[in-house]
Design a protein around this motif. Structure first.
Motif, PDB file in Angstrom:
ATOM      1  N   LEU A  26       0.830  -1.206   0.000  1.00 47.86           N
ATOM      2  CA  LEU A  26       0.000   0.000   0.000  1.00 47.86           C
ATOM      3  C   LEU A  26       0.865   1.257   0.000  1.00 47.86           C
ATOM      4  N   ASP A  27       2.071   1.177   0.584  1.00 52.27           N
ATOM      5  CA  ASP A  27       2.968   2.343   0.579  1.00 52.27           C
ATOM      6  C   ASP A  27       3.367   2.718  -0.845  1.00 52.27           C
ATOM      7  N   VAL A  28       3.638   1.700  -1.652  1.00 53.64           N
ATOM      8  CA  VAL A  28       4.018   1.966  -3.050  1.00 53.64           C
ATOM      9  C   VAL A  28       2.850   2.565  -3.795  1.00 53.64           C
ATOM     10  N   LEU A  29       1.660   2.017  -3.593  1.00 55.06           N
ATOM     11  CA  LEU A  29       0.480   2.572  -4.254  1.00 55.06           C
ATOM     12  C   LEU A  29       0.243   4.011  -3.829  1.00 55.06           C
ATOM     13  N   GLU A  30       0.404   4.285  -2.546  1.00 52.20           N
ATOM     14  CA  GLU A  30       0.206   5.644  -2.039  1.00 52.20           C
ATOM     15  C   GLU A  30       1.226   6.593  -2.641  1.00 52.20           C
ATOM     16  N   SER A  31       2.477   6.163  -2.750  1.00 52.59           N
ATOM     17  CA  SER A  31       3.506   7.048  -3.321  1.00 52.59           C
ATOM     18  C   SER A  31       3.242   7.305  -4.800  1.00 52.59           C
ATOM     19  N   LEU A  32       2.711   6.295  -5.510  1.00 52.03           N
ATOM     20  CA  LEU A  32       2.373   6.512  -6.918  1.00 52.03           C
ATOM     21  C   LEU A  32       1.210   7.480  -7.066  1.00 52.03           C
ATOM     22  N   GLN A  33       0.225   7.391  -6.176  1.00 50.31           N
ATOM     23  CA  GLN A  33      -0.947   8.257  -6.272  1.00 50.31           C
ATOM     24  C   GLN A  33      -0.620   9.689  -5.894  1.00 50.31           C
ATOM     25  N   THR A  34       0.277   9.870  -4.941  1.00 45.71           N
ATOM     26  CA  THR A  34       0.591  11.241  -4.493  1.00 45.71           C
ATOM     27  C   THR A  34       1.749  11.855  -5.270  1.00 45.71           C
ATOM     28  N   SER A  35       2.385  11.112  -6.157  1.00 38.34           N
ATOM     29  CA  SER A  35       3.536  11.618  -6.901  1.00 38.34           C
ATOM     30  C   SER A  35       3.096  12.689  -7.891  1.00 38.34           C
ATOM     31  N   PRO A  36       3.784  13.831  -7.893  1.00 39.38           N
ATOM     32  CA  PRO A  36       3.435  14.887  -8.848  1.00 39.38           C
ATOM     33  C   PRO A  36       3.994  14.602 -10.243  1.00 39.38           C
ATOM     34  N   GLU A  37       4.781  13.531 -10.389  1.00 39.99           N
ATOM     35  CA  GLU A  37       5.440  13.213 -11.657  1.00 39.99           C
ATOM     36  C   GLU A  37       4.423  12.667 -12.656  1.00 39.99           C
ATOM     37  N   THR A  38       4.521  13.143 -13.906  1.00 39.73           N
ATOM     38  CA  THR A  38       3.622  12.660 -14.959  1.00 39.73           C
ATOM     39  C   THR A  38       4.437  11.860 -15.970  1.00 39.73           C
ATOM     40  N   ASP A  39       3.746  11.244 -16.901  1.00 36.59           N
ATOM     41  CA  ASP A  39       4.437  10.490 -17.933  1.00 36.59           C
ATOM     42  C   ASP A  39       5.342  11.396 -18.765  1.00 36.59           C
ATOM     43  N   ALA A  40       4.885  12.601 -19.038  1.00 35.05           N
ATOM     44  CA  ALA A  40       5.672  13.546 -19.837  1.00 35.05           C
ATOM     45  C   ALA A  40       6.945  13.944 -19.095  1.00 35.05           C
ATOM     46  N   SER A  41       6.833  14.199 -17.794  1.00 43.00           N
ATOM     47  CA  SER A  41       8.029  14.597 -17.043  1.00 43.00           C
ATOM     48  C   SER A  41       9.001  13.430 -16.930  1.00 43.00           C
ATOM     49  N   ARG A  42       8.480  12.195 -16.769  1.00 41.18           N
ATOM     50  CA  ARG A  42       9.367  11.025 -16.738  1.00 41.18           C
ATOM     51  C   ARG A  42      10.062  10.835 -18.083  1.00 41.18           C
ATOM     52  N   ALA A  43       9.341  11.021 -19.170  1.00 44.57           N
ATOM     53  CA  ALA A  43       9.930  10.883 -20.505  1.00 44.57           C
ATOM     54  C   ALA A  43      11.004  11.939 -20.724  1.00 44.57           C
ATOM     55  N   LYS A  44      10.728  13.167 -20.225  1.00 42.66           N
ATOM     56  CA  LYS A  44      11.711  14.238 -20.374  1.00 42.66           C
ATOM     57  C   LYS A  44      12.982  13.918 -19.579  1.00 42.66           C
ATOM     58  N   LEU A  45      12.823  13.428 -18.356  1.00 44.79           N
ATOM     59  CA  LEU A  45      13.978  13.045 -17.540  1.00 44.79           C
ATOM     60  C   LEU A  45      14.771  11.911 -18.202  1.00 44.79           C
ATOM     61  N   MET A  46      14.048  10.940 -18.751  1.00 40.55           N
ATOM     62  CA  MET A  46      14.705   9.829 -19.427  1.00 40.55           C
ATOM     63  C   MET A  46      15.476  10.327 -20.656  1.00 40.55           C
ATOM     64  N   GLU A  47      14.884  11.230 -21.406  1.00 36.12           N
ATOM     65  CA  GLU A  47      15.545  11.781 -22.587  1.00 36.12           C
ATOM     66  C   GLU A  47      16.809  12.541 -22.194  1.00 36.12           C
ATOM     67  N   GLN A  48      16.749  13.313 -21.107  1.00 35.95           N
ATOM     68  CA  GLN A  48      17.929  14.034 -20.637  1.00 35.95           C
ATOM     69  C   GLN A  48      19.019  13.063 -20.200  1.00 35.95           C
ATOM     70  N   HIS A  49      18.619  12.005 -19.540  1.00 39.58           N
ATOM     71  CA  HIS A  49      19.592  10.994 -19.109  1.00 39.58           C
ATOM     72  C   HIS A  49      20.268  10.328 -20.314  1.00 39.58           C
ATOM     73  N   VAL A  50      19.474   9.994 -21.328  1.00 36.63           N
ATOM     74  CA  VAL A  50      20.024   9.361 -22.533  1.00 36.63           C
ATOM     75  C   VAL A  50      20.969  10.319 -23.247  1.00 36.63           C
ATOM     76  N   GLN A  51      20.574  11.584 -23.352  1.00 37.71           N
ATOM     77  CA  GLN A  51      21.439  12.564 -24.018  1.00 37.71           C
ATOM     78  C   GLN A  51      22.754  12.748 -23.261  1.00 37.71           C
ATOM     79  N   ALA A  52      22.690  12.728 -21.934  1.00 34.30           N
ATOM     80  CA  ALA A  52      23.928  12.859 -21.152  1.00 34.30           C
ATOM     81  C   ALA A  52      24.838  11.670 -21.384  1.00 34.30           C
ATOM     82  N   ARG A  53      24.281  10.467 -21.441  1.00 34.34           N
ATOM     83  CA  ARG A  53      25.093   9.269 -21.690  1.00 34.34           C
ATOM     84  C   ARG A  53      25.702   9.291 -23.083  1.00 34.34           C
TER      85      ARG A  53
END
Length: 162
Positions: A26-53
């Motif tokens: 339930l802690d994981v579910l709660e953290s997912l529900q309260t997380s302000p992160e969206t799919d777009a922000s995760r994709a942007k972070l992933m893209e920045q990580h890939v570009q840095a590598r």
């Protein structure tokens, strides 16, 4: 269209409904529900990580290429001055080959070859030069040369025996 798996609650988040008990805590579910992160922000972070590598790998490759280029320049410079660590230079080897060629020409033959052997030998040489990429095409000339050499050997053996 009234049956939806999730609905937006009053806070603006989503309430996840499943048909059975959750497979995660339930802690994981709660953290997912309260997380302000969206799919777009995760994709942007992933893209920045890939570009840095990618940038890091490009710098590494450029460093390796510059090192290889430096080594090649050093090798060329050492060859221009004479001998390097791997062996004699091209100029030295060609000079030695010329000296050996002159020594070989300076040696005298014990006896001239008979005309049959000499002509068969020149035919093999001519054929091999004409068919430098396909030497197996010269098998007839080689067989003629072998027959001439056998005749010469038989004559020598007969002369030695008698």
């Amino acid at each position: 269209m009234g049956a939806s798996n999730s609905k937006q609650d009053a806070r603006g988040g989503y309430e996840w409904k499943t048909s059975g008990p959750p497979n995660v805590s339930l802690d994981v579910l709660e953290s997912l529900q309260t997380s302000p992160e969206t799919d777009a922000s995760r994709a942007k972070l992933m893209e920045q990580h890939v570009q840095a590598r990618v940038a890091e790998e490009l710098k590494k490759l450029q460093r390796l290429e510059s090192e290889a280029l430096r080594l090649a320049h050093e090798k060329i410079a050492s060859q221009a001055t004479g001998e390097d660590a791997t062996g004699p230079s091209r100029h030295t080897v060609s000079k030695e080959v010329e000296e050996l060629r002159h020594k070989l020409e300076g040696r005298k033959q014990l006896r001239a070859l008979p005309d049959g052997v000499e002509s068969a030998r020149s035919e093999v040489t001519r054929c091999l030069r004409e068919n430098d990429r396909r030497p197996l095409d010269c098998w007839q000339e080689v067989e003629k040369f072998k027959a001439e050499v056998k005749k010469l050997e038989r004559g020598w053996v007969d002369k030695v025996i008698s």
